[in-house]
Write an enzyme that holds these catalytic residues in place. Structure first.
Site, short mmCIF file in Angstrom:
data_model
loop_
_atom_site.label_atom_id
_atom_site.label_comp_id
_atom_site.label_asym_id
_atom_site.label_seq_id
_atom_site.Cartn_x
_atom_site.Cartn_y
_atom_site.Cartn_z
N ASP A 437 -19.37 -8.15 -60.67
CA ASP A 437 -19.70 -9.94 -61.20
C ASP A 437 -18.18 -10.22 -60.47
O ASP A 437 -16.97 -9.48 -60.89
CB ASP A 437 -19.53 -10.31 -61.70
CG ASP A 437 -18.42 -9.42 -63.78
OD1 ASP A 437 -18.63 -8.14 -63.53
OD2 ASP A 437 -18.95 -10.02 -64.20
N ASP A 467 -10.30 -7.52 -58.03
CA ASP A 467 -11.00 -7.68 -59.38
C ASP A 467 -12.49 -8.30 -58.97
O ASP A 467 -12.75 -9.17 -59.04
CB ASP A 467 -10.02 -8.77 -59.84
CG ASP A 467 -10.35 -8.70 -61.49
OD1 ASP A 467 -11.46 -7.60 -61.96
OD2 ASP A 467 -10.35 -9.70 -61.82
N GLU A 501 -18.77 -7.96 -66.39
CA GLU A 501 -17.62 -7.70 -67.44
C GLU A 501 -16.81 -9.06 -67.35
O GLU A 501 -16.08 -9.29 -68.49
CB GLU A 501 -16.46 -6.68 -66.28
CG GLU A 501 -15.25 -6.24 -66.85
CD GLU A 501 -13.94 -7.38 -66.68
OE1 GLU A 501 -13.21 -7.26 -67.29
OE2 GLU A 501 -14.01 -8.01 -65.61
N HIS A 776 -7.80 -13.54 -60.29
CA HIS A 776 -8.32 -15.03 -60.94
C HIS A 776 -7.21 -15.88 -60.47
O HIS A 776 -8.11 -17.37 -60.96
CB HIS A 776 -8.65 -14.97 -62.99
CG HIS A 776 -9.22 -13.53 -62.99
ND1 HIS A 776 -9.13 -13.89 -64.65
CD2 HIS A 776 -9.29 -12.55 -62.39
CE1 HIS A 776 -9.90 -12.72 -64.66
NE2 HIS A 776 -10.73 -11.63 -63.95
C1 LIG Z 1 6.61 -2.90 -68.27
C2 LIG Z 1 5.28 -3.29 -68.02
C3 LIG Z 1 4.46 -3.98 -67.07
C4 LIG Z 1 3.49 -4.36 -67.20
C5 LIG Z 1 3.44 -5.44 -66.47
C6 LIG Z 1 1.78 -5.30 -66.80
C7 LIG Z 1 1.05 -5.33 -64.90
C8 LIG Z 1 -0.01 -5.60 -65.42
C9 LIG Z 1 -0.39 -5.63 -63.78
C10 LIG Z 1 -2.07 -5.92 -63.69
C11 LIG Z 1 -3.46 -6.81 -64.77
C12 LIG Z 1 -3.95 -6.13 -64.18
C13 LIG Z 1 -5.01 -7.61 -64.76
C14 LIG Z 1 -6.84 -7.50 -64.24
C15 LIG Z 1 -7.47 -8.37 -65.32
C16 LIG Z 1 -8.40 -7.59 -64.53
C17 LIG Z 1 -9.58 -7.89 -66.03
C18 LIG Z 1 -9.79 -9.12 -66.53
O1 LIG Z 1 -9.38 -10.20 -66.17
N1 LIG Z 1 -10.79 -9.29 -67.55
C19 LIG Z 1 -10.88 -11.10 -68.10
C20 LIG Z 1 -12.40 -10.88 -68.76
C21 LIG Z 1 -12.37 -9.28 -69.91
N2 LIG Z 1 -12.82 -8.56 -69.63
O2 LIG Z 1 -12.42 -9.98 -71.33
C22 LIG Z 1 -9.68 -10.60 -69.46
O3 LIG Z 1 -10.03 -12.34 -70.29
O4 LIG Z 1 -9.29 -9.98 -70.00
#
Ligand SMILES: CCCCCCCC/C=C\CCCCCCCC(=O)N[C@@H](CC(N)=O)C(=O)O
Length: 816
Positions: A437, A467, A501, A776
């Protein structure tokens, strides 16, 4: 004497400074990169998987489909008629999703877990609080005859009329006789009576009114929707009655079968005169006659309003009424197999062709997305053991789906579980996961349309590119390639593709994990989406960093509410609900949760990266024992790095007030915290209460999840090394370094914590700082080169993980 003491103190201080400085210098110059233990693949085994035109094309095609699982089902009725044709045209589209849409086996009633469906229906009723009153409202409408009258009074324009009026079902009767869906006496025979009374009712209607009668489930629905809408504009309703829908929508029933169906679909569309808002409702019904006994009439109703959410609610009420009815016939389960399934089957049959019961989730420039969360709640268990998917030869990944080494199971109707059987059962299996999804696109001011998969300057644009369809298709491409090259794994592995997800995976990943648990499977490690190869994101590191999430923040979503007396705006109290709530929100935003930097896996990030940093950073990062406060402060400056330092606070919704001269009696806001692994949900709530310090602000938990355990990133941990080595094999030539880290967002991994201790999160995406907002957000994209790297990354993971144990590759490992 005094001078002597001062001298002693100064000397001691100088000594301490000297020792600390020496320690810092020694530490700075002795830190070494970490060991890589996992064996790299040899070139001759692999070659390199080149992203040719077909591979890119397969990926592009996948991006043209959207599978969203978080909004109630909404159909664009105008386009429904095209869908069946559209699906047929997809048969030869070599995509995995096309297979999902087209080639699932037909629903077999004997395989439907009736009790579970009924339980789900009950659960659903319990969840939808507003149902009973609204349903009553509907039934009263119908009983009083108002519904029909009102519909007739509205200026309808019939574009088509049905020629077989006497056969039209009366959905209203269903609602009436159903007695709010709790009448245990409803049997198929009652349905016969219903049908008879329909006929007499119909006979009193004029030719012109017939279409309105047949839409009489929609009629009240529209009325309710209109009543609830505070807009007083006249609503012009245009009725469009489709002719016999077996012609347009529904399957032809094979002649030799001893039953027949009459099936119907009706749609209404209204257009507000001035502001062009649309209200679209549809009814899809089916009446079955089998062995001379009439079965019940079922209907599904869906509606879309671009402006009025209430409308959608009222439509769900009607749908629920039908479902309630189905649930009430549980007595008849054995006779009818499962009435609940019939309700859904009628819905599904209305939009899919004969061999498909699967709801359609498509978005392209021509076809609007349909989403079917309501159906998601009713999860059919399919017998897929025979693996009789008709897609094998046509499918884009024919080797994967034909291979005797691979079995595929459909979980919770949409999710997929692949088992790739290894020859050595002594080796513990592992798992690769991704999700099918995507999130919706709130605005479409992209540089390229979000569902067209256009390539611009070497980048494929599309929702899902990072994503997370590059993972799904990257895995399938790699596996296809490997199997084609006679790869026969020793170690069994699983591939799980969840379908929800983006709404916490409670149907997809949850059920996959449940199934694996019930089979007693324990995994060596699991790899899911995560940060990626980050370039220029982490301060002080000029090399790209392959950041692997070894833990995941928890979350708690809170509702903050304030209620006051409200009243006339000319005589306001000193404080309003809005003002009090705004103050609470301001307090939360100006008092962030304290830094807990260094207490979670983010410590490992800097320990791993220190040797790679420029001198000043290297000195600071390799001596965190001294510089924690400084580093923590610097990291707090940017949202991306701040996210790993503390529990974050995001105010995501705020609602209050309806009119300029009414003081809002009620105000509410939603706050979403992402919880650092060293804190708990309760810690967060306690902190918030203390900061807000106002009893008038009521705080309730909407949803929460404790942070996930930290998986080991020690050199001798198999899964960690597999992921690390594979990253270096693909991105090593850029000078990439690998480090453990904290995943700031959530993934499906929360559902797998019982079946493995070693969970790693890494997306094979090469990201610059400006790319982080593409998650997103607008202009989500991946370069074709990066997609090729993604495929090769999974190729290496699968090859590396097939080795029985780790062997040292570099000898220079040293602990920091
Ligand atoms: C010094 C370290 C720095 C760190 C930087 C962090 C960089 C992070 C990079 C990418 C993050 C990727 C985020 C993708 C998220 C995809 C998952 C998502 O959206 N999940 C949703 C839904 C759920 N599964 O609950 C959410 O709301 O979290």
């Amino acid at each position: 004497m005094g001078a002597e003491v001062i001298k002693q103190v100064v000397y001691t201080a100088m000594f301490v400074v000297l020792v600390v400085t020496a320690a810092v210098i020694v530490r700075t110059f002795t830190v070494k990169p970490r060991t890589i233990l996992a064996p790299p693949c040899t070139e001759d085994e692999s070659g390199f998987i080149r992203a040719d035109k077909e591979m890119i094309n397969r990926f592009q095609t996948s991006l043209k489909f959207e599978t969203i699982s978080w909004e109630p089902g909404v159909y664009n009725v105008e386009e429904l008629l095209n869908i069946q044709e559209f699906i047929k045209s997809l048969v030869n589209v070599p995509t995995f999703l096309a297979y999902n849409l087209i080639n699932l086996p037909p629903l077999k009633k004997e395989n439907v877990d009736c009790l579970r469906v009924i339980q789900e229906l009950e659960d659903m009723k319990a969840q939808i609080k507003y149902v009973s009153s609204s349903q009553l409202e509907l039934v009263n409408f119908v009983k009083s005859g108002k519904a029909i009258k009102r519909v007739s009074e509205t200026s309808f324009v019939s574009s088509q009329t049905d020629t077989a009026h006497h056969e039209l079902p009366d959905f209203t009767s269903d609602l009436l006789d159903d007695n709010l869906g709790h009448n245990p006496d409803i049997t198929p025979d009652c349905a016969t009576d219903d049908a008879d009374s329909n006929t007499s009712l119909v006979s009193t209607m004029s030719e012109e009114e017939l279409p309105y009668l047949t839409s009489n489930a929609v009629g009240p629905m529209l009325n309710v929707a209109q009543e609830r809408s505070s807009v007083l504009n006249t609503v012009k309703v245009k009725s469009r009655v489709f002719t016999r829908t077996d012609k347009h929508l529904l399957r032809d029933v094979p002649k030799h079968k001893p039953y027949s169906y009459t099936s119907y679909s009706y749609a209404l569309q209204s257009q507000r005169e001035h502001n062009q808002e649309y209200l679209i409702g549809s009814v899809v019904g089916k009446k079955g006659l089998q062995h001379g006994h009439k079965h019940s009439v079922n209907a599904n109703i869906s509606c879309q309003s671009t402006t009025d959410i209430q409308c959608r609610e009222s439509i769900n009420v009607v749908l629920t009424a039908q479902m309630n009815k189905a649930a009430s016939t549980s007595k008849e389960v054995s006779k009818m197999n499962c009435t609940g399934s019939n309700v859904l089957a009628s819905t599904i049959n209305s939009v899919a062709d004969k061999d498909n019961y699967r709801p359609i989730a498509i978005k392209s420039s021509k076809i609007l997305v349909t989403t079917l969360v309501l159906l998601d709640r009713l999860q059919f268990q399919l017998d897929t053991s025979s693996n009789q998917f008709g897609f094998k030869s046509k499918h884009a990944y024919p080797t994967v789906h034909k291979s005797p080494l691979v079995s595929v199971e459909v979980i919770a109707n949409y999710s997929l579980l692949y088992t790739v059987h290894g020859s050595n059962s002594a080796l513990k299996p592992y798992m690769l996961t991704g999700h099918l999804d995507v999130v919706p696109v709130p605005e479409d001011d992209w540089d390229a349309p979000p569902f067209a998969a256009e390539i611009k300057n070497g980048f494929i644009y599309g929702r899902g590119t990072i994503d997370d369809k590059h993972i799904v298709f990257g895995i399938l491409e790699a596996l296809e390639f490997l199997l084609k090259h006679d790869f026969k794994p020793e170690r069994t592995f699983y591939i799980g593709f969840g379908h929800d997800e983006e709404v916490a995976g409670e149907h997809g990943a949850f059920r996959i994990a449940e199934l694996l648990t019930s089979r007693g499977i324990h995994l060596d490690f699991l790899l899911d989406e995560g940060p990626g190869v980050l370039s220029g994101v982490i301060p002080g590191v000029s090399k790209p960093v392959g950041l692997v999430g070894c833990s995941e923040k928890g979350f708690v979503t809170l509702k903050l509410e304030v209620s006051t007396s409200g009243g006339h705006s000319s005589m306001p109290e000193k404080e309003s609900s809005i003002g009090i709530l705004a103050q609470a929100i301001t307090r939360l935003e100006t008092n962030p949760h304290p830094s807990v930097f260094g207490t979670g896996p983010e410590k490992g990030t800097f320990e791993h990266l220190a040797p790679e940093m420029n001198l000043p950073y290297k000195m600071v990062m390799s001596n965190l024992w001294l510089f924690y406060p400084l580093v923590s402060r610097v990291l707090s400056w940017k949202p991306s790095t701040n996210s790993i330092v503390r529990t974050t606070t995001a105010v995501t919704q705020f609602n209050a007030g309806i009119k300029p001269n009414i003081i809002a009696p009620h105000a509410e806001a939603i706050v979403n915290h992402r919880i650092h692994p060293s804190e708990t949900v309760q810690d967060v709530i306690d902190f918030d209460k203390k900061v807000i310090n106002d009893d008038r602000v009521k705080i309730t938990i909407i949803q929460s999840q404790e942070p996930l355990p930290v998986s080991s990133y020690d050199d001798d941990v198999f899964g960690w090394q597999i992921v690390k080595t594979s990253i270096l094999q693909v991105w090593g030539h850029y000078g990439t370094v690998v480090a453990p880290g904290l995943m700031p967002a959530n993934t499906d991994t929360r559902h797998y914590t019982e079946i493995t201790e070693n969970i790693y999160r890494f997306s094979p995406s090469f990201m610059l700082p400006e790319d982080l907002s593409r998650f997103h957000g607008r202009n989500e994209r991946i370069s074709t080169k990066n997609y090729e790297e993604a495929v090769n990354f999974f190729y290496h993971v699968i090859k590396n993980a097939d080795k029985a144990k780790l062997e040292p590759v570099h000898k220079h490992g040293e602990e920091l």
